[in-house]
Every structure is written in structure tokens, then in C-alpha cells.
Motif scaffolding. Structure first.
Motif, PDB file in Angstrom:
ATOM      1  N   ALA A   2      -4.967   9.286  -7.614  1.00 25.10           N
ATOM      2  CA  ALA A   2      -5.183   9.562  -9.316  1.00 25.10           C
ATOM      3  C   ALA A   2      -5.191   7.872  -9.750  1.00 25.10           C
ATOM      4  O   ALA A   2      -4.559   7.208  -9.282  1.00 25.10           O
ATOM      5  CB  ALA A   2      -4.186  10.322  -9.767  1.00 25.10           C
ATOM      6  N   LEU A   3      -5.604   7.911 -10.854  1.00 26.82           N
ATOM      7  CA  LEU A   3      -6.019   6.481 -11.574  1.00 26.82           C
ATOM      8  C   LEU A   3      -6.061   6.996 -13.103  1.00 26.82           C
ATOM      9  O   LEU A   3      -6.574   7.790 -13.649  1.00 26.82           O
ATOM     10  CB  LEU A   3      -7.362   5.983 -11.250  1.00 26.82           C
ATOM     11  CG  LEU A   3      -8.016   4.904 -12.123  1.00 26.82           C
ATOM     12  CD1 LEU A   3      -7.096   3.418 -11.605  1.00 26.82           C
ATOM     13  CD2 LEU A   3      -9.380   4.390 -11.755  1.00 26.82           C
ATOM     14  N   VAL A   4      -5.327   5.921 -13.768  1.00 25.63           N
ATOM     15  CA  VAL A   4      -5.276   5.988 -15.373  1.00 25.63           C
ATOM     16  C   VAL A   4      -5.487   4.672 -15.829  1.00 25.63           C
ATOM     17  O   VAL A   4      -4.640   3.680 -15.059  1.00 25.63           O
ATOM     18  CB  VAL A   4      -3.906   6.577 -15.800  1.00 25.63           C
ATOM     19  CG1 VAL A   4      -3.731   6.403 -17.373  1.00 25.63           C
ATOM     20  CG2 VAL A   4      -3.602   7.904 -15.457  1.00 25.63           C
ATOM     21  N   GLY A  54       0.675   9.969  -5.632  1.00 23.98           N
ATOM     22  CA  GLY A  54       0.824   8.944  -6.436  1.00 23.98           C
ATOM     23  C   GLY A  54      -0.381   8.677  -7.499  1.00 23.98           C
ATOM     24  O   GLY A  54      -1.451   9.320  -7.447  1.00 23.98           O
ATOM     25  N   VAL A  55      -0.216   7.573  -8.196  1.00 31.03           N
ATOM     26  CA  VAL A  55      -1.186   7.478  -9.349  1.00 31.03           C
ATOM     27  C   VAL A  55      -1.062   5.766  -9.358  1.00 31.03           C
ATOM     28  O   VAL A  55      -0.021   5.378  -9.579  1.00 31.03           O
ATOM     29  CB  VAL A  55      -0.815   8.113 -10.780  1.00 31.03           C
ATOM     30  CG1 VAL A  55       0.487   8.019 -11.299  1.00 31.03           C
ATOM     31  CG2 VAL A  55      -1.805   8.123 -11.694  1.00 31.03           C
ATOM     32  N   VAL A  56      -2.317   5.385  -9.747  1.00 38.62           N
ATOM     33  CA  VAL A  56      -2.370   3.810 -10.181  1.00 38.62           C
ATOM     34  C   VAL A  56      -2.527   3.889 -11.804  1.00 38.62           C
ATOM     35  O   VAL A  56      -3.489   4.525 -12.264  1.00 38.62           O
ATOM     36  CB  VAL A  56      -3.661   3.111  -9.183  1.00 38.62           C
ATOM     37  CG1 VAL A  56      -3.877   1.927  -9.984  1.00 38.62           C
ATOM     38  CG2 VAL A  56      -3.222   3.074  -8.049  1.00 38.62           C
ATOM     39  N   ALA A 108      -9.369   4.195  -5.491  1.00 42.85           N
ATOM     40  CA  ALA A 108     -10.403   5.180  -4.800  1.00 42.85           C
ATOM     41  C   ALA A 108     -10.520   4.954  -3.355  1.00 42.85           C
ATOM     42  O   ALA A 108     -10.755   6.082  -2.850  1.00 42.85           O
ATOM     43  CB  ALA A 108     -11.807   4.339  -5.339  1.00 42.85           C
ATOM     44  N   VAL A 109      -9.763   3.919  -2.832  1.00 43.75           N
ATOM     45  CA  VAL A 109      -9.797   3.834  -1.197  1.00 43.75           C
ATOM     46  C   VAL A 109      -8.500   4.196  -0.728  1.00 43.75           C
ATOM     47  O   VAL A 109      -8.429   4.342   0.474  1.00 43.75           O
ATOM     48  CB  VAL A 109     -10.621   2.573  -0.909  1.00 43.75           C
ATOM     49  CG1 VAL A 109     -11.890   2.663  -1.071  1.00 43.75           C
ATOM     50  CG2 VAL A 109      -9.695   1.427  -1.329  1.00 43.75           C
ATOM     51  N   TYR A 110      -7.438   4.066  -1.412  1.00 42.35           N
ATOM     52  CA  TYR A 110      -6.270   4.127  -0.682  1.00 42.35           C
ATOM     53  C   TYR A 110      -5.849   5.609  -0.379  1.00 42.35           C
ATOM     54  O   TYR A 110      -5.971   6.222  -1.328  1.00 42.35           O
ATOM     55  CB  TYR A 110      -4.963   3.685  -1.783  1.00 42.35           C
ATOM     56  CG  TYR A 110      -3.499   3.730  -1.364  1.00 42.35           C
ATOM     57  CD1 TYR A 110      -3.284   3.019  -0.177  1.00 42.35           C
ATOM     58  CD2 TYR A 110      -2.594   4.623  -1.784  1.00 42.35           C
ATOM     59  CE1 TYR A 110      -1.910   3.179   0.390  1.00 42.35           C
ATOM     60  CE2 TYR A 110      -1.473   4.705  -1.410  1.00 42.35           C
ATOM     61  CZ  TYR A 110      -1.012   3.924  -0.237  1.00 42.35           C
ATOM     62  OH  TYR A 110       0.227   3.944   0.088  1.00 42.35           O
TER      63      TYR A 110
END
Ligand code: GLY
Length: 365
Positions: A126-128, A100-102, A119-121
Motif C-alpha cells: 500500500a501507498l499513501v 505495510g504501507v509506504v 509498487a515493486v516491494y
């Protein structure tokens, strides 16, 4: 729209800056996620954003084949661990997996909290970042700092978690409150002073606050982003040169803390801090007075560098609060000063009597 690269080896990522960039967010997220279409995206949006902006991003994510999880955050009080737990619970309930991506859509608070949740899940997904304030576009969305506050102090819990991409669309700034918009120029002038003096020329004939056309704003955001990308690429974990980004922040943070958070915008506090640091730079490092005069003139043109009417600082308390600066080592504050425009110097020890003298001059001027 040529991306600006944050060069961190396998964790490198692009910063896209341009009018209409948010229309590309689905493609960017699907590419950054690595697994292509079919995964899930958690869109964590600021509850104060116009529905049209949130819906545009949501539609872009769905069009790219991503299953959508929607979450909303509101205000600085959301910046606490409890919110991170709430977000992670929503991610879990709606089936966000390790692929998944946040997608953080908002200002600094949304970016910091959603970024920390990413960062912790599941130990990190991933993060955008899609910053929607000028300050977040030029600073907090770049460089991977994420985190939340403790009741006693800000940003005490966090992680460095680099995004897969940052998407900055100046069109979303049209509804940003004027004071927020103006205050961000404190940080923008800072980039000119510490790393990109040519930027100061671009700012010299800037139209009235709110009056700049999006393409002109995009050019300024891109230059700040390029400066920050270069600094972060060389010092991801803030153990060295990244400290130059703290120019003006020693007094800035102390003013915010002693006046009470929320009374001054961050950029307003930093601008006053830059005036103090500028004067110290002339006195202690022989920085040309004309460079500092140029800085002060620009800040004044944006209505920055003085306390807003009705606010009074307590100079002895401000000087005492500088001892708690994040960059203090062994109890001594390491000041970021300038040898000249574009030539910052970090780790300077400054007698408190000189800080007080220049603070008094700036606050009284
Ligand atoms: N905001 C300063 C930094 O990211 O290092």
C-alpha cells in the motif's frame, strides 16, 4: 473537508485537500492500509523538508498505532533504480511486511521513487501520498504514475500503482521556494484550459506569489485534483483521454530536454508550451483567439510563458526534440490542442514548419 474520489472500482481512493489535513494522516493511512493499527508504515520523506513537518506526520502515524520506518530522499539525482533498491532494503531490514504501507512525504521525486518502491516491494504494498509541493498536489501525486529515470532519459522505468489516499495540506507550502510555487501555476492554468474554465476566473484576481491564504490555495488545489481525478477515473493507463493533461507538454518537455534538465521548472516549460499550443489551436482548430489571449494573460500574471532572463533556447533543436515526445505514435507527434476553453482535442498532426513559426513568435515575443 469533503474527499474527492478517484473512481477506479476496487482501487478507488480519496484525495483530501484542506488546511491542517496532514494532522489526519495517521487515521487516513491506517484506514487505507486496511489492516487497522498494528502494521508498519515506511515514511519516505524529502530531506529538505522542515523537521516539524516530518515529525508531525511521524507522530500521526505512531498515534494511529503504526510502527514507523523512516527513510530520507534528496533531489532529482535520487530518482534512479539504485535508490529504489536502497529503500526496499531498508523496508526489509525494518520488518515492513505485505500489510505495510509506504507514506511518501515530498514533491514529485519523492512521490515517484517511493511510489515505485511501493509498487515493486514484495510485488506491491500500500501507498499513501502526502505531496508537499503545489505541483505534486495538483498533478503527480494523483493518478498512480511512479518511476525513476535512466541516465539517458527521464521516467523510463516505472509502474502504475495507485495510492490508497492522497493528503494535500496547503499549510506545508509556506516554505516552498517562490519560483517552485509560481511555476506550478503553469499546470494549474492548464487545468482551466483543458477541463475547468471556471478555474480561470478564480485565478484572475490571484494575489502576488506566496501571498495567497491557505484556504484559497486549498480551493484551487481541490479543483485541479477534481479535474485530474475525473480524467484518471476514465483512463487509468493513459491510452485515451488522459492525454489531454499533456496540453503544453510537447514543447514543454522538448524545452526541458534541450536546455538541460533543471534549468527550467517543469511548470515554466509547460507554460511556454501552452502558448505555442494555444497559437496552433487558433490557427488549426479555430479556437477563439480571446481564449488563448486569456490563457496568455494569466500565465504572464504569474511571470510565466517566457524564458527566464539569461536562458536561450535553440528552436530547431526544440522542434527536433518534440519527435521524442512520449505521446508520439509511429514517429508522429500527437499534439493536444484546443477547440475552445474546456474542449481539448488530442492526436493532432501539426507540420513542423508551423510549430517552428509559433515557437519563434513565443520565444521572441
Ligand atoms: N502528469 C500527467 C498524468 O499523470 O497523466
Amino acid at each position: 473537508m469533503r474527499p474527492i474520489e478517484v473512481d477506479l472500482g476496487p482501487r478507488s481512493y480519496p484525495i483530501l485537500v484542506g488546511t491542517g489535513a496532514l494532522a489526519q494522516v495517521g487515521t487516513v493511512v491506517a484506514a487505507g492500509q486496511g489492516s487497522g493499527a498494528g502494521g508498519r508504515a515506511a515514511l519516505v520523506a524529502d530531506g529538505g523538508l522542515p523537521a516539524a513537518v516530518v515529525d508531525q506526520v511521524a507522530a500521526g502515524l505512531e498515534a494511529a498505532g503504526l510502527g514507523l520506518v523512516r527513510c530520507t530522499l534528496r533531489g532529482e539525482e535520487a530518482k534512479r533504480l539504485r535508490t529504489v533498491e536502497r529503500l526496499c532494503a531498508a523496508f526489509r531490514a525494518q520488518g515492513l511486511g505485505r500489510d505495510g504501507v509506504v507514506v511518501a512525504l515530498g514533491g514529485g521525486v519523492v512521490g515517484d521513487v517511493a511510489g515505485f518502491a511501493a509498487a515493486v516491494y514484495l510485488r506491491g504494498i500500500a501507498l499513501v501520498h502526502c505531496p508537499t509541493t503545489l505541483l505534486a498536489m495538483v498533478d503527480s501525486a494523483i493518478g498512480g504514475k511512479t518511476g525513476v529515470n535512466l541516465a539517458a532519459a527521464k521516467n523510463q522505468i516505472g509502474a502504475v500503482h495507485q495510492p490508497r489516499a492522497v493528503v494535500c495540506d496547503p499549510l506545508v507550502l509556506a516554505t516552498l521556494p517562490r519560483r517552485e510555487h509560481r511555476a506550478a501555476f503553469g499546470e494549474i492554468v492548464k487545468y482551466g484550459m483543458v477541463s475547468d474554465p471556471g478555474l480561470l476566473n478564480l485565478l484572475a484576481s490571484w494575489p502576488a506569489p506566496g501571498g495567497a491564504e491557505p484556504d484559497r490555495l486549498a480551493a484551487v488545489i481541490a479543483r485541479c485534483a477534481a479535474s485530474k481525478a475525473e480524467v484518471v477515473s476514465g483512463d487509468e493507463h493513459d491510452h485515451g483521454r488522459r492525454a489531454i493533461l499533456n496540453y503544453g507538454h510537447t514543447i514543454g518537455h522538448a524545452l526541458e530536454a534541450t536546455l538541460g534538465y533543471g534549468r527550467l521548472r517543469h511548470g515554466e516549460a509547460v507554460a511556454i508550451g501552452m502558448r505555442v499550443a494555444g497559437r496552433l489551436s487558433v490557427e488549426l482548430l479555430g479556437c477563439p483567439a480571446a481564449a488563448v489571449a486569456e490563457q496568455d494573460r494569466l500565465l504572464a500574471a504569474f511571470g510565466l510563458g517566457r524564458l527566464p532572463r539569461g536562458l536561450a533556447a535553440d528552436p530547431p533543436a526544440v522542434v527536433a526534440a518534440t519527435r521524442h515526445d512520449k505521446k508520439a505514435l509511429g514517429g508522429e507527434v500527437g499534439w493536444v490542442l484546443l477547440e475552445a476553453k474546456g474542449r481539448p482535442s488530442t492526436g493532432n498532426r501539426v507540420p513542423e514548419s508551423r510549430v517552428r513559426a509559433h515557437l519563434d513568435a513565443v520565444l521572441g515575443a
